[in-house]
Design an enzyme around this catalytic site. Structure first.
Site, short mmCIF file in Angstrom:
data_model
loop_
_atom_site.label_atom_id
_atom_site.label_comp_id
_atom_site.label_asym_id
_atom_site.label_seq_id
_atom_site.Cartn_x
_atom_site.Cartn_y
_atom_site.Cartn_z
N SER A 292 0.81 -1.21 0.00
CA SER A 292 0.00 0.00 0.00
C SER A 292 0.86 1.27 0.00
O SER A 292 1.52 1.58 -0.98
CB SER A 292 -0.95 -0.04 1.20
OG SER A 292 -1.90 0.99 1.14
N ASP A 303 10.10 4.90 -10.43
CA ASP A 303 9.73 5.56 -11.69
C ASP A 303 10.62 6.76 -11.97
O ASP A 303 10.90 7.07 -13.14
CB ASP A 303 8.28 6.01 -11.64
CG ASP A 303 7.31 4.88 -11.98
OD1 ASP A 303 7.77 3.72 -12.11
OD2 ASP A 303 6.10 5.16 -12.13
N LYS A 317 -0.76 -3.95 -3.36
CA LYS A 317 -2.05 -3.34 -2.99
C LYS A 317 -2.08 -1.92 -3.53
O LYS A 317 -1.49 -1.01 -2.95
CB LYS A 317 -2.26 -3.36 -1.48
CG LYS A 317 -3.61 -2.76 -1.04
CD LYS A 317 -3.78 -2.87 0.46
CE LYS A 317 -5.13 -2.30 0.91
NZ LYS A 317 -5.20 -0.83 0.80
#
Length: 393
Positions: A292, A303, A317
């Site tokens: 999460s 990224d 999640k």
């Protein structure tokens, strides 16, 4: 002119036909919904009148609300009665009475230990991340809502709870009897690496209300001590608050979004952007217990290429819940959005792969307990320190 009038007449007829069709569809939908509501009222009436034992009307209403949320087939959405909401609130605040374990639904019928809390009774008893809780005090919990299952695991301080768990890797079913106690949730620890005082290690156990401010203090202290690189340890961190993860991730990526939040069916998207980038070499430690909010931080760094992920694949999640308080002390926890990484990757049920995979010895599954051990024995931390040293020399 006659052709134009004819065309207008046809267009008007089409509009009228569409209006009639839409009205008919809405009428059918309303009738169908009224029929269902009438059926619900009749069931409540019949149970109240005919059932063998008297049942309080409030119990029937609570059951109906739980059934409504249960029909979503979403293990992360649930109706919380007053006691369950109180327990959730206590956990968010930083302490509760129980065995000290974070759990989640891997799928609808599998209650999985995401991570035991460091130093808590579950960890001391030997529970591991990845263990599947099958029974609590002999009661099968596979079909139960996750919050209902958690309420069965929790209980008065000093009382015992018996867990039947299934452990992968050929170890099969095991029984644990654990004494409940007040569990204080450690949030952030920060220390200089024993091997190299130029490197600061920050371990976050969950992203609760105080995590961001504690990380802020740790980074300020490290800067005063001349730290040249950071290891951020998110292993076995089950997540927490969105805002906390965004605030913390903002220190580690320079510009642009930290995460994209996409709301329900209309696809409304909100981007949370960065602040206070510190610009130091960074390694993030992850494993199957990193879920999460931990994945928001790890995904943002991956990224943007501002750090290296070391360890094993994360939990996976990628959805967001809101807790909406109801009257009488109850609450509704509802999945309201999904999140995407800055490059708009959806990691739900997929997880995030590390840049450098480092497995724990003698374990083949993705989940494992990261025990508090000597820095010289933690193979993942050793690799993290090597990477940081290569960047600051």
């Amino acid at each position: 002119m006659t052709g134009r009038r004819s065309g207008l007449t046809i267009a008007a007829a089409i509009i009228v036909a569409i209006s009639v069709l839409v009205t008919a569809m809405l009428t059918v939908a309303l009738i169908t919904n009224y029929q269902h509501l009438g059926r619900l009222a009749k069931v409540v009436h019949l149970v109240n009148r005919e059932y063998l034992e008297p049942v309080p009307f409030s119990t029937l209403v609570d059951g109906a609300m739980k059934g409504i949320v249960g029909s979503l087939n979403d293990p992360y959405s649930s109706y919380l009665d007053a006691d369950q909401y109180k327990q959730l609130f206590e956990q968010i605040q930083g302490s509760f009475t129980g065995i000290g374990v974070y759990v989640s639904k891997r799928d609808v019928n599998k209650l999985v230990v995401v991570s035991p809390i460091k130093g808590g009774p579950a960890e001391r008893a030997g529970l591991r991340a990845g263990d599947v809780i099958v029974k609590v005090d002999g009661v099968d919990v596979a079909e139960l809502d996750v919050d209902v299952a958690v309420s069965k695991i929790k209980g008065p301080e000093g009382s015992e709870v018996q867990l039947t768990i299934f452990r992968e890797g050929g170890q099969g079913f095991q029984e644990f009897t654990i004494v409940r106690e007040e569990v204080h949730i450690p949030v952030v620890t920060a220390e200089l690496a024993e091997q190299d005082k130029r490197i600061g290690i920050i371990q976050i156990s969950q992203f609760n209300k105080i995590a961001a401010s504690e990380v802020d203090r740790a980074l300020t202290r490290f800067q005063q001590e001349g730290v040249k690189g950071i290891v951020l340890d998110l292993r076995d961190n089950p997540g927490g608050e969105l805002e906390s993860s965004v605030d913390i991730a903002s220190h580690f990526i320079p510009t642009g979004p930290v995460v994209h939040i996409v709301d329900r069916s209309d696809g409304t998207e909100t981007a949370y952007s960065t602040r206070d980038y510190i610009g130091l070499p960074l390694v993030i430690l992850i494993n199957g217990g990193s879920a999460s909010a931990s994945e928001i931080v790890a995904g943002a760094v991956k990224d943007n290429g501002t750090g290296t992920l070391v360890g094993t694949k994360t939990f996976g999640k990628g959805i967001v819940q809101m807790v909406m308080q109801l009257d009488g002390g109850a609450a509704l926890k509802l999945t309201t959005a999904k999140y995407l990484t800055p490059h708009e990757n959806d990691i739900h049920k997929l997880g995030i792969e590390p840049d450098v995979e480092v497995e724990i010895a003698n374990r083949t599954d993705a989940h494992y307990l990261v025990e508090k051990q000597d820095e010289n024995e933690d193979v993942q931390l050793i690799k993290a320190l090597e990477i940081i040293q290569g960047k600051i020399q």
